[in-house]
Design a protein around this motif. Structure first.
Motif, PDB file in Angstrom:
ATOM      1  N   GLY A  55       0.813  -1.210   0.000  1.00  6.43           N
ATOM      2  CA  GLY A  55       0.000   0.000   0.000  1.00  6.43           C
ATOM      3  C   GLY A  55       0.847   1.261   0.000  1.00  6.43           C
ATOM      4  N   LEU A  56       1.927   1.250   0.776  1.00 11.89           N
ATOM      5  CA  LEU A  56       2.830   2.403   0.778  1.00 11.89           C
ATOM      6  C   LEU A  56       3.504   2.580  -0.580  1.00 11.89           C
ATOM      7  CD1 LEU A  56       4.485   2.070   4.295  1.00 11.89           C
ATOM      8  CD2 LEU A  56       2.866   3.815   3.533  1.00 11.89           C
ATOM      9  N   LEU A  57       3.880   1.481  -1.205  1.00 12.58           N
ATOM     10  CA  LEU A  57       4.474   1.559  -2.538  1.00 12.58           C
ATOM     11  C   LEU A  57       3.470   2.112  -3.548  1.00 12.58           C
ATOM     12  CD1 LEU A  57       6.949   0.823  -4.335  1.00 12.58           C
ATOM     13  CD2 LEU A  57       5.776  -1.323  -4.781  1.00 12.58           C
ATOM     14  N   LEU A  58       2.239   1.663  -3.472  1.00 13.23           N
ATOM     15  CA  LEU A  58       1.204   2.152  -4.377  1.00 13.23           C
ATOM     16  C   LEU A  58       0.924   3.634  -4.130  1.00 13.23           C
ATOM     17  CD1 LEU A  58      -0.908   1.439  -6.550  1.00 13.23           C
ATOM     18  CD2 LEU A  58      -2.490   0.955  -4.682  1.00 13.23           C
ATOM     19  N   ALA A  59       0.889   4.041  -2.878  1.00 12.55           N
ATOM     20  CA  ALA A  59       0.655   5.447  -2.563  1.00 12.55           C
ATOM     21  C   ALA A  59       1.788   6.326  -3.084  1.00 12.55           C
ATOM     22  CB  ALA A  59       0.504   5.624  -1.049  1.00 12.55           C
ATOM     23  N   ILE A  92       1.335   6.596  -6.921  1.00 15.82           N
ATOM     24  CA  ILE A  92       0.233   7.483  -7.289  1.00 15.82           C
ATOM     25  C   ILE A  92       0.612   8.938  -7.018  1.00 15.82           C
ATOM     26  CG2 ILE A  92      -2.132   8.154  -6.674  1.00 15.82           C
ATOM     27  CD1 ILE A  92      -2.699   5.160  -6.273  1.00 15.82           C
ATOM     28  N   ALA A  93       1.274   9.190  -5.905  1.00 11.70           N
ATOM     29  CA  ALA A  93       1.670  10.555  -5.582  1.00 11.70           C
ATOM     30  C   ALA A  93       2.693  11.094  -6.580  1.00 11.70           C
ATOM     31  CB  ALA A  93       2.233  10.617  -4.168  1.00 11.70           C
ATOM     32  N   SER A  94       3.636  10.253  -6.990  1.00 15.22           N
ATOM     33  CA  SER A  94       4.630  10.732  -7.945  1.00 15.22           C
ATOM     34  C   SER A  94       4.001  10.996  -9.308  1.00 15.22           C
ATOM     35  CB  SER A  94       5.777   9.728  -8.071  1.00 15.22           C
ATOM     36  OG  SER A  94       5.313   8.517  -8.614  1.00 15.22           O
ATOM     37  N   PHE A  95       3.100  10.138  -9.750  1.00 11.55           N
ATOM     38  CA  PHE A  95       2.436  10.367 -11.032  1.00 11.55           C
ATOM     39  C   PHE A  95       1.537  11.596 -10.967  1.00 11.55           C
ATOM     40  CE2 PHE A  95      -0.991   9.728 -14.109  1.00 11.55           C
ATOM     41  CZ  PHE A  95      -0.237   9.650 -15.266  1.00 11.55           C
ATOM     42  N   ALA A  96       0.812  11.768  -9.855  1.00  7.51           N
ATOM     43  CA  ALA A  96      -0.064  12.931  -9.717  1.00  7.51           C
ATOM     44  C   ALA A  96       0.738  14.226  -9.692  1.00  7.51           C
ATOM     45  CB  ALA A  96      -0.911  12.796  -8.450  1.00  7.51           C
ATOM     46  N   SER A  97       1.885  14.219  -9.022  1.00  6.28           N
ATOM     47  CA  SER A  97       2.697  15.440  -8.987  1.00  6.28           C
ATOM     48  C   SER A  97       3.274  15.742 -10.367  1.00  6.28           C
ATOM     49  CB  SER A  97       3.805  15.319  -7.949  1.00  6.28           C
ATOM     50  OG  SER A  97       4.687  14.277  -8.285  1.00  6.28           O
TER      51      SER A  97
END
Length: 144
Positions: free
Chosen positions: A112-116, A119-124
């Motif tokens: 879950g931490l890896l997925l978060a 997602i955060a890096s792609f969103a940024s």
């Protein structure tokens, strides 16, 4: 690192780049304008035959090669890296959990931490690309 692992990683990265450049011939077209390519296959071969470290080095070499040689440029390299990294990370996490006899709850927390983080890096990146295109008139957002 052993010399044969480095040589195998370089050969598999070269095979991936050849598959990337021959994507119009070898790729499987889909109905929505994309094509399923076989670029990630040599990276998975590196994972199962040579281990996680060699597969990660192969993936990094492939990403740099796609950024330099492929028509998709750095956007295609980022997307290929982002799509292939979870295929490497999930078996590695499962192997680590099995070796350390980790309970499944902790494994899901790590995943879950890896997925978060992904997602955060792609969103940024998407946020930066969108606002830089508005501020500077760039067309970087069209590549996403």
């Amino acid at each position: 690192m052993k010399t044969y692992r480095l040589a195998a990683a370089a050969l598999l990265a070269g095979l991936s780049l050849a598959l990337q450049l021959a994507n119009n011939v070898v790729g499987i077209p889909t109905g929505w304008g994309m094509s399923v390519d076989l670029v990630g296959l040599p990276v998975l071969i590196a994972l199962f035959v040579l281990g996680y470290g060699t597969a990660l080095e192969t993936l990094l070499a492939v990403s740099i090669g796609i950024a330099v040689l492929a028509p998709s440029g750095y956007v295609g390299a980022i997307m290929k890296f982002s799509a292939t990294l979870p295929m490497l990370a999930v078996p590695a996490f499962c192997l680590i959990a099995k070796r350390r006899s980790m309970e499944p709850g902790r494994l899901f927390i790590l995943l879950g931490l890896l997925l978060a983080a992904f997602i955060a890096s792609f969103a940024s990146f998407a946020y930066l690309a969108f606002y830089s295109s508005q501020a500077f008139g760039s067309t970087i957002y069209a590549g996403i």
